[in-house]
Design a protein around this motif. Structure first.
Motif, PDB file in Angstrom:
ATOM      1  N   TRP A 199       0.822  -1.138   0.385  1.00  0.00           N
ATOM      2  CA  TRP A 199       0.292  -0.104   0.139  1.00  0.00           C
ATOM      3  C   TRP A 199       0.556   1.269   0.195  1.00  0.00           C
ATOM      4  N   SER A 200       2.098   1.171   0.587  1.00  0.00           N
ATOM      5  CA  SER A 200       3.112   1.999   1.169  1.00  0.00           C
ATOM      6  C   SER A 200       2.052   3.423   0.810  1.00  0.00           C
ATOM      7  N   LYS A 201       1.785   3.579   1.672  1.00  0.00           N
ATOM      8  CA  LYS A 201       0.480   5.208   2.726  1.00  0.00           C
ATOM      9  C   LYS A 201       1.218   4.718   4.544  1.00  0.00           C
ATOM     10  N   THR A 202       1.324   6.322   4.755  1.00  0.00           N
ATOM     11  CA  THR A 202       1.427   7.023   5.864  1.00  0.00           C
ATOM     12  C   THR A 202       0.120   6.066   6.636  1.00  0.00           C
ATOM     13  N   PHE A 203      -0.072   6.081   7.993  1.00  0.00           N
ATOM     14  CA  PHE A 203      -1.115   5.815   7.959  1.00  0.00           C
ATOM     15  C   PHE A 203      -2.023   6.480   9.589  1.00  0.00           C
TER      16      PHE A 203
ATOM     17  N   PRO B 112       4.609   3.358   7.043  1.00  0.00           N
ATOM     18  CA  PRO B 112       4.784   1.443   7.267  1.00  0.00           C
ATOM     19  C   PRO B 112       6.367   0.778   6.645  1.00  0.00           C
ATOM     20  N   ARG B 113       7.482   1.294   7.592  1.00  0.00           N
ATOM     21  CA  ARG B 113       8.542   0.647   7.800  1.00  0.00           C
ATOM     22  C   ARG B 113       8.601  -0.135   9.074  1.00  0.00           C
ATOM     23  N   PHE B 114       9.411  -1.173   9.280  1.00  0.00           N
ATOM     24  CA  PHE B 114      10.158  -1.699  10.167  1.00  0.00           C
ATOM     25  C   PHE B 114      11.917  -1.163  10.667  1.00  0.00           C
ATOM     26  N   GLY B 115      11.764  -1.641  11.649  1.00  0.00           N
ATOM     27  CA  GLY B 115      13.546  -1.167  12.435  1.00  0.00           C
ATOM     28  C   GLY B 115      14.170  -1.536  11.175  1.00  0.00           C
ATOM     29  N   PHE B 116      14.503  -2.976  11.011  1.00  0.00           N
ATOM     30  CA  PHE B 116      15.340  -3.240  10.381  1.00  0.00           C
ATOM     31  C   PHE B 116      15.525  -3.134   8.806  1.00  0.00           C
ATOM     32  N   GLN B 117      14.596  -2.230   8.206  1.00  0.00           N
ATOM     33  CA  GLN B 117      14.855  -2.299   6.621  1.00  0.00           C
ATOM     34  C   GLN B 117      15.600  -0.516   7.203  1.00  0.00           C
ATOM     35  N   TYR B 118      15.509   0.417   8.143  1.00  0.00           N
ATOM     36  CA  TYR B 118      16.687   1.472   8.791  1.00  0.00           C
ATOM     37  C   TYR B 118      17.957   1.199   7.948  1.00  0.00           C
ATOM     38  N   PHE B 119      18.271   0.132   8.309  1.00  0.00           N
ATOM     39  CA  PHE B 119      19.757   0.130   8.137  1.00  0.00           C
ATOM     40  C   PHE B 119      19.779  -0.644   7.222  1.00  0.00           C
ATOM     41  N   LEU B 120      19.190  -0.968   5.793  1.00  0.00           N
ATOM     42  CA  LEU B 120      19.565  -1.706   4.702  1.00  0.00           C
ATOM     43  C   LEU B 120      19.995  -0.158   3.435  1.00  0.00           C
ATOM     44  N   PRO B 121      20.870  -0.072   3.113  1.00  0.00           N
ATOM     45  CA  PRO B 121      21.301   0.558   2.495  1.00  0.00           C
ATOM     46  C   PRO B 121      20.278   0.755   1.364  1.00  0.00           C
ATOM     47  N   PHE B 122      19.936  -0.072   0.821  1.00  0.00           N
ATOM     48  CA  PHE B 122      18.906  -0.309  -0.850  1.00  0.00           C
ATOM     49  C   PHE B 122      17.878   0.806   0.196  1.00  0.00           C
ATOM     50  N   ALA B 123      17.533   0.207   0.939  1.00  0.00           N
ATOM     51  CA  ALA B 123      16.217   1.089   1.179  1.00  0.00           C
ATOM     52  C   ALA B 123      15.888   2.505   1.709  1.00  0.00           C
ATOM     53  N   THR B 124      17.061   3.125   2.201  1.00  0.00           N
ATOM     54  CA  THR B 124      17.329   4.495   2.198  1.00  0.00           C
ATOM     55  C   THR B 124      16.163   5.272   1.805  1.00  0.00           C
ATOM     56  N   ASP B 125      16.548   5.399   0.431  1.00  0.00           N
ATOM     57  CA  ASP B 125      15.292   6.439  -0.341  1.00  0.00           C
ATOM     58  C   ASP B 125      14.046   5.918  -0.290  1.00  0.00           C
ATOM     59  N   GLY B 126      13.631   5.065  -0.781  1.00  0.00           N
ATOM     60  CA  GLY B 126      12.308   4.336  -0.295  1.00  0.00           C
ATOM     61  C   GLY B 126      11.575   5.182   1.421  1.00  0.00           C
ATOM     62  N   ILE B 127      12.442   4.658   2.338  1.00  0.00           N
ATOM     63  CA  ILE B 127      11.883   4.859   3.415  1.00  0.00           C
ATOM     64  C   ILE B 127      11.884   7.039   3.248  1.00  0.00           C
ATOM     65  N   ASN B 128      12.765   7.406   2.418  1.00  0.00           N
ATOM     66  CA  ASN B 128      13.267   8.764   2.658  1.00  0.00           C
ATOM     67  C   ASN B 128      12.189   9.888   2.095  1.00  0.00           C
ATOM     68  N   LYS B 129      11.470   8.621   0.900  1.00  0.00           N
ATOM     69  CA  LYS B 129      10.178   8.997   0.491  1.00  0.00           C
ATOM     70  C   LYS B 129       8.798   9.008   1.322  1.00  0.00           C
ATOM     71  N   HIS B 130       8.720   7.887   1.567  1.00  0.00           N
ATOM     72  CA  HIS B 130       7.521   8.089   2.805  1.00  0.00           C
ATOM     73  C   HIS B 130       7.550   8.828   3.760  1.00  0.00           C
ATOM     74  N   ILE B 131       9.030   9.219   4.183  1.00  0.00           N
ATOM     75  CA  ILE B 131       9.077  10.400   5.315  1.00  0.00           C
ATOM     76  C   ILE B 131       8.279  12.020   4.436  1.00  0.00           C
ATOM     77  N   GLU B 132       8.854  12.339   3.675  1.00  0.00           N
ATOM     78  CA  GLU B 132       8.958  13.398   2.798  1.00  0.00           C
ATOM     79  C   GLU B 132       7.476  13.365   1.961  1.00  0.00           C
ATOM     80  N   GLU B 133       6.780  12.328   1.963  1.00  0.00           N
ATOM     81  CA  GLU B 133       5.165  12.620   1.501  1.00  0.00           C
ATOM     82  C   GLU B 133       4.388  12.938   2.508  1.00  0.00           C
ATOM     83  N   ALA B 134       4.893  12.182   3.699  1.00  0.00           N
ATOM     84  CA  ALA B 134       4.181  12.495   5.306  1.00  0.00           C
ATOM     85  C   ALA B 134       4.546  14.113   5.320  1.00  0.00           C
ATOM     86  N   ILE B 135       5.421  14.771   5.214  1.00  0.00           N
ATOM     87  CA  ILE B 135       5.917  15.901   5.777  1.00  0.00           C
ATOM     88  C   ILE B 135       4.611  16.914   4.667  1.00  0.00           C
TER      89      ILE B 135
END
Length: 632
Positions: A343-347, A365-388
């Motif tokens: 779904w990739s949406k903030t709840f 909708p991302r779990f703690g371990f994902q924040y330490f995966l280098p390839f997940a950085t852009d996706g997580i920042n995209k979620h945070i940016e969309e929420a802001i």
């Protein structure tokens, strides 16, 4: 002295009340195993129906607490608080009561065990008897319960819940549920005695009865007004959550069970029922009230992901800890996790009101371990940016970032978003200034030396610079001489010698004050001398390995007493307690500050933010603010 049948006989048993189902299970298992027969199937049916009834209420509760689905259809805008949750804790007592009554009925009438699986005539007969007998009987009994004596001694308990919730339907005295037994039992027994009964009819009627009870006590309107526009006569044959909610606010109206027809006949129908229903359903496409403050949280792991109100409300109202009953829920939780990723949406997770302002918690909708995966950085920042950006479009004043959402390696403590969108009206806050203040105010004035891990992080740097200004020697554990020297140069010239670089844990073997900003293992903890206290700002918290040492909680603050609608705990925090970074955003919003709080912590603002938090009624959880701490 309490009135008869106003209290449950097993109310002091706690969770052991479920042992009352034991004889039913034992009787069925005995005949199945030892007599090699299934002659006591009625025991199994009662147990299955009880379990299914609990599931119906739980599913309705989950839906009501899915604020990301129901926020624009809510009838009462306030949240369910801890007081109401505690009051409704034993909402399922009536299921036990009715299971015991059903078992006695089966013992008295053995032929009930021989009902056929299906009889189509039975459903029509049951419906007819329900309309003719159950609906008017409940209507008049309900009106009697609103008499002065019965209301004060019995029915007031049900009306003590300020916000309707599916569990509120079960929140009543034994007398009221005995009356409901009669209401439910008349059409079922009548149909069976007429020879039209069936096992499927019993299941269907009991579960449909519970379903409609939950429907009426839902705080989210689910019946679309288009149905009544196309079929106007239905307004007298099906009540709605809005219809029943009016009974809880204007108690002399809307007494019916499920059919408003009897309120019309009894002249107790609230004329505003359908106008309000139409208004709520028509406004459901709008965004509703704009929050003043948003805390952007994240999930730590799959177990903690189940610590949300829409899973188990009672569990989320207590500090999180791993429980055995969560283990069977792990596979469905993992499946839902995958759906959330897709779904990739903030709840929207929860909300509360403070100082007349609406405060909401959104979750990425991302779990703690994902924040330490280098390839997940852009996706997580995209979620945070969309929420802001979403918060900015809505008109939110302040958005605060939770622990990993402001990770330095991820986005520079929020700097990435502020630099990318300089036109932002919403203020982005990492809350680390108040986090540093909370940690520092745990220390007493007589502290002369501390050992600091995670020394070059945002919080580590701020803590070290603040303490050295107070003439406290800080042993900074870091292998990077360059980063240490950069921090040391920021300190006043006459205080720089109070900052000491160390590279091994052995250097702290005589220091009894540790500040843990980077996770340390039990093996590393062994270097601390006996009597050491571990302060910490690391997520997740370190293991309490040493029995001869003490461990501080994560930096947190208690919200003011006037907070309203708060009914869930924030991770492992106590009730009414939030992480310091959350509290930092709250203070930023209450103060009306117009700057972004991102990047490095401004050491000069630590005392200012702390004083502002105290002024607005926030209180520290750890340490004692009695003037004996390091805060001047």
């Amino acid at each position: 002295m309490a009135a008869p049948l106003s209290a449950w006989p097993w109310e002091n048993l706690g969770i052991f009340k479920y042992v009352l189902y034991g004889p039913l299970a034992a009787k069925f298992l005995y005949t199945w195993i030892h007599e090699d027969s299934l002659k006591d199937l009625w025991c199994l049916h009662i147990l299955l129906i009880s379990a299914l009834r609990g599931l119906v209420y739980q599913l309705w509760s989950s839906y009501n607490n899915m604020l990301f689905l129901t926020r624009n259809r809510r009838i009462k805008q306030q949240g369910v608080d801890f007081k109401q949750i505690d009051s409704e804790w034993d909402w399922d007592n009536f299921i036990i009561l009715q299971a015991l009554i059903a078992s006695m009925a089966c013992l008295m009438f053995p032929y009930l065990d021989a009902l056929p699986l299906w009889n189509s005539k039975g459903f029509f007969t049951l419906l007819l008897l329900h309309v003719i007998f159950s609906e008017p009987l409940y209507y008049w009994a309900h009106r009697l319960l609103h008499g002065t004596y019965l209301f004060n001694h019995y029915h007031s308990l049900h009306h003590s819940s300020p916000v309707p919730h599916p569990f509120t339907a079960g929140h009543a005295t034994p007398l009221e549920h005995l009356m409901l037994c009669v209401v439910i039992g008349i059409p079922m027994m009548g149909t069976i005695l007429m020879g039209y009964g069936s096992t499927s009819m019993v299941y269907a009627y009991v579960l449909a009865f519970d379903f409609l009870r939950c429907l009426g006590h839902s705080n989210a309107e689910v019946v679309p007004c288009e149905i009544f526009n196309k079929l106007p006569f239905l307004v007298y044959f099906l009540y709605t959550p809005t219809y029943h909610s009016l009974h809880h606010t204007e108690m002399e109206t809307n007494f019916c069970l499920f059919m408003p027809l009897f309120d019309a006949i009894g002249n107790t129908l609230n004329t505003n029922s359908w106008r309000l229903h139409k208004k709520i359903t028509s406004d459901s496409g709008e965004n509703g009230r704009v929050p003043d403050f948003v805390f952007l949280a994240h999930v730590v792991d799959i177990m903690s992901a189940m610590h949300v109100p829409f899973v188990f409300r009672s569990f989320s109202s207590t500090p999180f800890s791993t429980r055995m009953f969560l283990l069977p829920c792990w596979p469905p939780a993992f499946t839902i996790m995958l759906m959330m990723w897709a779904w990739s949406k903030t709840f929207l997770l929860s909300f509360y009101n403070l100082g007349g302002c609406l405060h909401q918690t959104w979750v990425v909708p991302r779990f703690g371990f994902q924040y330490f995966l280098p390839f997940a950085t852009d996706g997580i920042n995209k979620h945070i940016e969309e929420a802001i950006l979403r918060a900015d479009r809505m008109g939110v004043k302040v958005i605060s970032l939770a622990a990993l959402n402001k990770n330095e390696a991820l986005n520079g403590g929020g700097t990435l978003f502020v630099n990318k969108h300089p036109e932002l009206k919403v203020r982005v806050v990492h809350g680390n200034t108040l986090t540093a203040a909370v940690i520092l105010n745990e220390f007493r004035k007589d502290v002369k030396q501390v050992f600091l891990t995670g020394a070059t992080s945002k919080l580590g740097r701020a803590t070290a610079l603040y303490l050295c200004r107070r003439r406290v020697c800080v042993l900074m554990l870091t292998s990077s001489t360059e980063r240490f020297q950069n921090i040391q140069k920021e300190a006043p010239a006459d205080c720089q010698h109070y900052l000491v670089q160390v590279t091994k844990y052995q250097a702290a073997q005589n220091c009894k004050t540790w500040i843990v900003g980077k996770w340390i293992t039990p093996w590393e903890q062994r270097w601390a001398p006996s009597g050491t206290h571990f302060h910490q700002f690391v997520v997740p918290p370190i293991l309490s390995f040493r029995r001869d040492c003490t461990y501080g909680d994560l930096a947190a603050m208690r919200l003011p007493l006037e907070v309203q609608g708060l009914g869930s705990c924030e991770y492992t925090m106590e009730r009414g307690v939030v992480h310091a970074c959350h509290a930092g955003g709250v203070v930023h919003q209450l103060q009306g500050w117009t700057h972004h709080e991102v990047g490095a912590v401004d050491v000069d603002r630590i005392d200012l933010v702390w004083d502002a938090a105290i002024k607005h009624g926030l209180r520290p959880v750890s340490g004692v603010n009695d003037g004996s701490n390091i805060h001047p």
